[in-house]
Write an enzyme that holds these catalytic residues in place. Structure first.
Site, PDB file in Angstrom:
ATOM      1  N   LYS A 149       8.531  51.486  11.854  1.00 22.24           N
ATOM      2  CA  LYS A 149       9.543  50.521  12.284  1.00 22.24           C
ATOM      3  C   LYS A 149      10.887  51.242  12.256  1.00 22.24           C
ATOM      4  CE  LYS A 149      12.071  46.425  10.739  1.00 22.24           C
ATOM      5  NZ  LYS A 149      12.118  45.275   9.809  1.00 22.24           N
ATOM      6  N   ALA A 180      13.446  39.458  11.501  1.00 19.51           N
ATOM      7  CA  ALA A 180      14.737  39.161  10.862  1.00 19.51           C
ATOM      8  C   ALA A 180      15.271  37.769  11.204  1.00 19.51           C
ATOM      9  CB  ALA A 180      15.804  40.192  11.254  1.00 19.51           C
ATOM     10  N   GLY A 181      15.710  37.101  10.178  1.00 15.43           N
ATOM     11  CA  GLY A 181      16.383  35.819  10.335  1.00 15.43           C
ATOM     12  C   GLY A 181      15.482  34.603  10.234  1.00 15.43           C
ATOM     13  N   THR A 227      12.118  38.161   3.803  1.00  9.50           N
ATOM     14  CA  THR A 227      13.014  37.487   2.853  1.00  9.50           C
ATOM     15  C   THR A 227      12.599  36.046   2.539  1.00  9.50           C
ATOM     16  OG1 THR A 227      14.879  38.849   3.549  1.00  9.50           O
ATOM     17  CG2 THR A 227      15.406  36.752   2.495  1.00  9.50           C
TER      18      THR A 227
END
Lengths: 65, 261, 261, 65, 261, 261, 65, 65
Positions: free
Chosen positions: C101, C188-189, C211
């Protein structure tokens, strides 16, 4: 004899609720019958005499959300 | 890791473990209904009551619904509290149990409910031992009156019936969720699993999905998808996921970089 | 009814049946990682490479990752293509396989990627038989250059890393999905299962969540929730759910109403 | 002997990469060793003689997203 | 080029050329009110009625309002139709004219209106020759009843009073605009000029802004900004601006390019 | 109360007091352009350069632009930095001044810019004393490189050119505004005055609107509307309007209610 | 004499509405007076005799949204 | 004489740039002329002799966004 069936005026010769339903050729298991604003169970259809001016609703459960 | 086995939703006195409610409207074939129910595990499903039309006399939707699934007759077609009450009573006397979804609508363009007639019908039927689930415009003051009147839950719309537009009414639904004692079930407008997941993440107690399932080309797959999304959203709610932040928060460590220095 | 068994996602030559990619960052305890993986069935997980600091020498994240899960080392810490390439080569030589990545970031406030350095690193590594997954700002022109350069997929961000703000970049991600030949993985996000479901409904090929899982109070439950949401969204995409409409569409029949007339 | 280890200058007396890693007291299984910009496998650590001015990186895989 | 001079808004029998309604609440100093009115040209402004408290006996807001600005007393404080009617009658007898903004609120957390009590008050006051402007939850069925009852307009909330959250209720307000005969005035929640412009572009007949003006550090400048935004939105509505499109449409010609070929 | 007379926008060394930039594309009749400019007061307007086609040889857009309006030639048609540079040089030598809007596009479906070619052209032209305004994908890292390269402003797109979809890229544009030293001008996609007002409220330094004005049925009225909205948004930004709140805040006093007690 | 003024019980000695308002030391231009649920104009304040048990509201217009 | 005009090959007999533009019957005020990648001002058009193989662009400003 004149009755109101499902919101329409109708002349019939049937004497009982059962006669009416049989005469309409309906699947009895599917029918919910209201006689003068009161639901009548299938077992009692033959006991209910139809009189002039009666209001009868023959209903069934259908798909809905 | 597993969702709490006791995470039961109570509507009146009955407990439900599956928080996806479904409907029987609009299926291309009624035979799809039991397959759909099997696929998603929904424990409650809506039905409607209509005058028999000789031309279309064969319908009896009830025989396509397995015994372990609770019936939720709706009062669709009612334009007044009085008509809704009459339909509710017939449904109960016909053996459909005591659950009733009150639906009073005069607006034929958007099918938006009439909140004040809905309240009147709720007041009457709650006293007759119905378990009353009123479909409503999301409106806190009215919802509190429904709660007071004995409603078993409130069913605010996410968006107009069948519109698949999702949670257009999100701000008001959030207010309901945060302020009602009785369960809040988002009904109408949910078009995609992500809508259902979002409703549950917000803390809705359940969602009712009919059109989006019935009109997809594979209702069983769609129902399964909604069921998973509802569970996913519920789990996220229970896991109290992290809040969003203005800036980024690195997910890889911010020290120990391998660099040319 | 079941999702097509052959709905396989190919990244390079390797096929994946689970479309939730996960990460190893930010877990309160590394022991949670295998439990989390078991709960959600993710088949690919990111790791980072850092200089050993004596004070914290015990870490070897690899031993917490089951053999059947594919490693996806990231190049976090790289500020240039050159640094990213160096990290990628070390990871490969260290036995982590050929997936990489690419993450090149100079912005430390929002951790937004440097698209042009990312492109340069992709060009170099794709020629060295890496299976290159570049993390990127959603930008169609750049994505096409990455495709041209041999990237195995593009990984546009939904919102800044760790922000849990969901699909802020939705309009551009939709454009990528509709115009790329290689897979589009939203990275992400993503903060909630509904975000993941929405990405999949839009047609994303996979999502990467770190996350939101790692920082929830029950990472295994959260991972399971995301996994279900990803599947639900994928099923909805495959079932081509109905479009939204301006007006309402009744879900109960519009005839045969029981009324006082 | 002076080397650059993990970006910092260091005076050491170790003669091989293995000596260095042992001396640093590291869990050998967790270490990824780069010697002058080339990864060296664990089996080869003892073969690599350290010379003055060498650039060595001792790395490990950590959690990251 | 100029906006049609005859673009008059009628509320009852009175015509207004300025479509920004303002309020007198929350100003740091009452002296700011006439300055604010002068800056924005608002032709109608709300006032409230309260019991005199000896400690704060000096207030008489009316003397800060120029004669050419129409007063719109509100019934704030009313929890029932009865209380609202009483306040309305006092305001009228006290010489404030026949306009009345009905505001019946029991929810003290979000200050959301009680639609059914609002309807009752409207029914009573419309018969007494008030020009009734009811503040309401955006609800089409109820709005139609208000129209029937003689309301001169409906005033749906954009978001809770004083929240500055803008047009959270946009979908329902759009439905009102498209289906009401009487004017629709968006009241409450409008926090920025762009919110006001958007409401007008949607076809709202006017907006009422109080908090966002009164609590900015320069109320006169803020009022001017809102006034311009309202006019801009109205002009855009009248100019029937182009619809949005899925793809791009070049604004420079697509032929005649200067190229190396 | 009046907006600060010194609120000047500098692009390179030139100051502008009107923050609405306009374009000359797509007007039904070129005679509308000066009328439009007069209506809105825009001080800068874009033009394009094309090979003369005998069939349509009459066009010379410049004669429809009043002398006091600054020309902003664009490099539309350029697919590479090299082509953009060539067009820029011709425009300057032809007497159009030193302003240049760099537009490098290879994507013919969405007309999205090529950020890396745009950067290359900016690097070259800034050294040749052009005042360079690059049209770009909103991308912080690239924007910082443009700033470094000497761009006089950045012009991120709100949405694809001519799409009228508004501020789809809002989150990234906000990041640009908060982090750039040079002005941020939102270009492309702005479809309604409310979009323009919102951009200015967010702190954008200016907006460029072409399609939405040119294709409305009354371009002069539309231009005036945009101009007012831009001013309104700017004033709101300068007046630092109040933030939004979760709960309601009463705009009428919460004491002294007239009640039956 | 006991009256109810602005929702509170009060013993007063004033004989007219005007006396009451003067006694309360209020800015007369700002006062809206309701006497037993009926608004009384300023000119008529002196004509209104206060009796035991009267309900009086003294109100004013304030800022509101 | 063969030139390239606006990206197309063309045989012409004009000897100067001015001749070419006049021959094309163009509104001179609207024309921007580039001669071998260099813009030539209107005043200088007559001074520019056209040679075989020249690359000429005749451009104008048009509406664009």
């Amino acid at each position: 004899m004149k009755i109101r069936l499902n919101g329409k005026n109708l002349s019939i010769t049937c004497s009982t609720l059962l006669d009416l339903i049989v005469h309409q050729n309906l699947d009895q298991k599917a029918v919910v019958a209201e006689y003068n604003y009161k639901v009548v169970k299938q077992d009692d259809w033959e006991k209910v005499k139809i009189n002039n001016g009666d209001n009868i609703e023959l209903l069934s459960f259908v798909g809905g959300g | 890791m597993e969702q709490d086995k006791n995470d039961t939703l109570y509507l009146g006195k009955q407990g439900f473990s599956n928080r996806l409610l479904t409907g029987t409207g609009k299926f291309a074939s009624r035979e799809l209904i039991p397959v759909m129910l099997d696929a998603c595990g929904s424990e409650m499903i809506t039905v409607a009551l209509r005058r028999i039309d000789k031309m279309d006399q064969t319908e009896n939707i009830l025989k396509f619904i397995p015994d372990n699934v609770t019936l939720l007759p709706n009062t669709s077609g009612a334009r007044t509290a009085k008509e809704a009450v009459r339909i509710a009573r017939i449904a109960k006397q016909a053996g459909c149990g005591s659950f009733i979804k009150i639906e009073v609508i005069t607006d034929i363009k958007y099918l938006l409910p009439d909140n004040s007639e809905t309240l009147k019908a709720t007041e009457i039927l709650a006293k007759e031992d119905f378990t009353v689930l009123p479909y409503m415009m999301p409106d806190l003051t009215l919802a509190k009156k429904l709660e007071q009147a004995g409603a078993a839950a409130v069913m605010p719309l996410g968006a107009p019936i069948g519109s698949n537009r999702g949670l257009e009414m999100k701000p008001m639904i959030e207010i309901l969720i945060q302020n009602m004692e009785i369960p809040v079930i988002v009904d109408a407008g949910i078009g995609k699993p992500s809508d259902a997941a979002l409703a549950m993440e917000m803390g809705a107690d359940a969602v009712l999905v009919n059109t989006a399932i019935a009109t997809s080309w594979d209702p069983a797959m769609a129902a399964k998808a909604f069921s998973m999304a509802v569970k996913a959203g519920r789990m996220a709610y229970l896991a109290e996921m992290a809040q969003d932040t203005k800036y980024a928060k690195a997910s890889s460590p911010l020290t120990g970089f391998l660099r040319e220095d």
